[in-house]
Design an enzyme around this catalytic site. Structure first.
Site, short mmCIF file in Angstrom:
data_model
loop_
_atom_site.label_atom_id
_atom_site.label_comp_id
_atom_site.label_asym_id
_atom_site.label_seq_id
_atom_site.Cartn_x
_atom_site.Cartn_y
_atom_site.Cartn_z
CG ASN A 152 -2.42 -45.38 0.01
OD1 ASN A 152 -2.33 -46.58 0.27
ND2 ASN A 152 -1.62 -44.48 0.55
CE LYS A 163 -2.97 -43.46 3.68
NZ LYS A 163 -2.74 -42.27 4.47
CG HIS A 166 2.43 -42.78 1.45
ND1 HIS A 166 2.33 -42.44 2.78
CD2 HIS A 166 1.27 -42.40 0.86
CE1 HIS A 166 1.15 -41.87 2.98
NE2 HIS A 166 0.49 -41.83 1.84
CD GLU A 225 0.48 -42.94 5.94
OE1 GLU A 225 0.23 -44.02 5.38
OE2 GLU A 225 -0.35 -42.01 6.05
CD GLU A 233 -0.30 -38.55 -0.74
OE1 GLU A 233 -1.50 -38.79 -0.94
OE2 GLU A 233 0.45 -39.30 -0.09
N GLY A 272 -4.59 -37.53 6.26
CA GLY A 272 -5.35 -38.14 7.34
C GLY A 272 -5.75 -37.16 8.43
CB SER A 299 -7.79 -34.36 4.00
OG SER A 299 -7.11 -34.83 5.15
P1 PGA Z 1 -5.89 -39.31 3.18
O1 PGA Z 1 -4.54 -40.08 2.74
O2 PGA Z 1 -6.72 -39.14 1.96
O3 PGA Z 1 -6.53 -40.23 4.20
O4 PGA Z 1 -5.45 -38.00 3.76
C1 PGA Z 1 -3.89 -39.76 1.55
C2 PGA Z 1 -2.64 -40.59 1.41
O5 PGA Z 1 -1.90 -40.74 2.39
O6 PGA Z 1 -2.32 -41.10 0.30
#
Ligand code: PGA
Length: 257
Positions: free
Chosen positions: A11, A13, A100, A102, A172, A178, A218
């Site tokens: 992803n 982003k 997601h 976010e 997640e 993140g 992560s």
């Molecule tokens: P990350 O993000 O691996 O940077 O923690 C995962 C995601 O939000 O899909």
């Protein structure tokens, strides 16, 4: 590792311009191996750069697939700033991330929105990657399994068993995205097993055995092996570590061990 075909999804982003997308897609494509046929590798660049990635992969006759990070559920219409399933198909997307955290946080996406998007994607024969996960507060309260199972149930409301089995769920936990703080393999397994159990209860054993459940938050080359060793984790949804061709390659390879 499970008997389902594993998956590794990057992803990206809101990272990478058109040119940078081409460069990273090319770098990943250059590292592609024959063994990658046994896993589903998906990269999800920004909406306006899907075609840039597609052009690279198409030229290379790569098996790597393209995914979008969002979609609107309507076929077309007065939805300024939105993109339809048909538009995603047109630029070569085969997958789409939905719900997601976010987007739930910054674009107020609800479980009902997620459900509409899942239905629209299935109608258009794109595979939804449905994200679920609890906040740190909910985890500390102890009701996280119930919370996540309710998100799963709402996302798939009204679907047939055979439609659910085509979908992908990504667990997640918000506190791991993140942050550098990954769920332990045991923590991730507990929730992924609960998700599969919820699907079994609502849609039957076959759907539960077929659906792929990913872990995200992560994921890195240093922690991927422990996660992939869990019986209910079929792969990863990766943000930060998918932006580097070497680390993403290691993550893909880890799905095949
Ligand atoms: P990350 O993000 O691996 O940077 O923690 C995962 C995601 O939000 O899909």
């Amino acid at each position: 590792m499970s008997k389902r075909k594993p998956m590794m999804v990057g992803n990206w982003k809101m990272h990478k311009t058109w040119a940078e997308t081409s460069v990273l897609a090319q770098a990943i494509s250059n590292r592609e191996k024959n063994t990658w046929e046994d896993t589903d590798v998906v990269i999800c660049p920004a909406m306006c750069n899907l075609k840039a990635a597609w052009e690279v992969l198409e030229f290379d006759k790569s098996k790597i697939k393209i995914g979008a990070q969002n979609v609107h559920w309507a076929d077309e219409g007065a939805y300024t700033g939105e993109v339809s399933v048909a538009m995603l198909q047109d630029v070569g997307a085969a997958y789409c991330i939905v719900g997601h955290s976010e987007r739930r946080a910054y674009a107020a996406e609800t479980n009902e929105d997620v459900n509409r998007k899942v239905k629209a994607l299935l109608k258009g024969e794109l595979t939804p990657i449905v994200c679920v996960g609890e906040s740190e507060h909910i985890r500390n309260d102890g009701a996280y399994l119930d919370y996540v199972c309710k998100q799963v149930s709402a996302a798939f409301a009204g679907l047939e068993d055979n439609e659910v089995s085509k979908c992908v769920v990504a667990y997640e936990p918000l506190w791991a995205i993140g942050t550098g703080r990954t769920a332990t393999p045991e923590e991730a397994q507990e929730v992924c097993a609960a998700i599969r159990n919820e699907i079994s209860t609502e849609y039957g054993k076959d759907a539960a055995e077929s659906i792929r459940v990913l872990y995200g938050g992560s994921v890195k080359p240093e922690n991927v092996d422990g996660l992939m060793a869990q019986p209910d984790i079929d792969g990863g949804l990766v943000g930060g570590a998918s932006l580097d061709a070497d680390s993403f390659t290691q993550l893909v390879d880890a799905t095949l061990k």
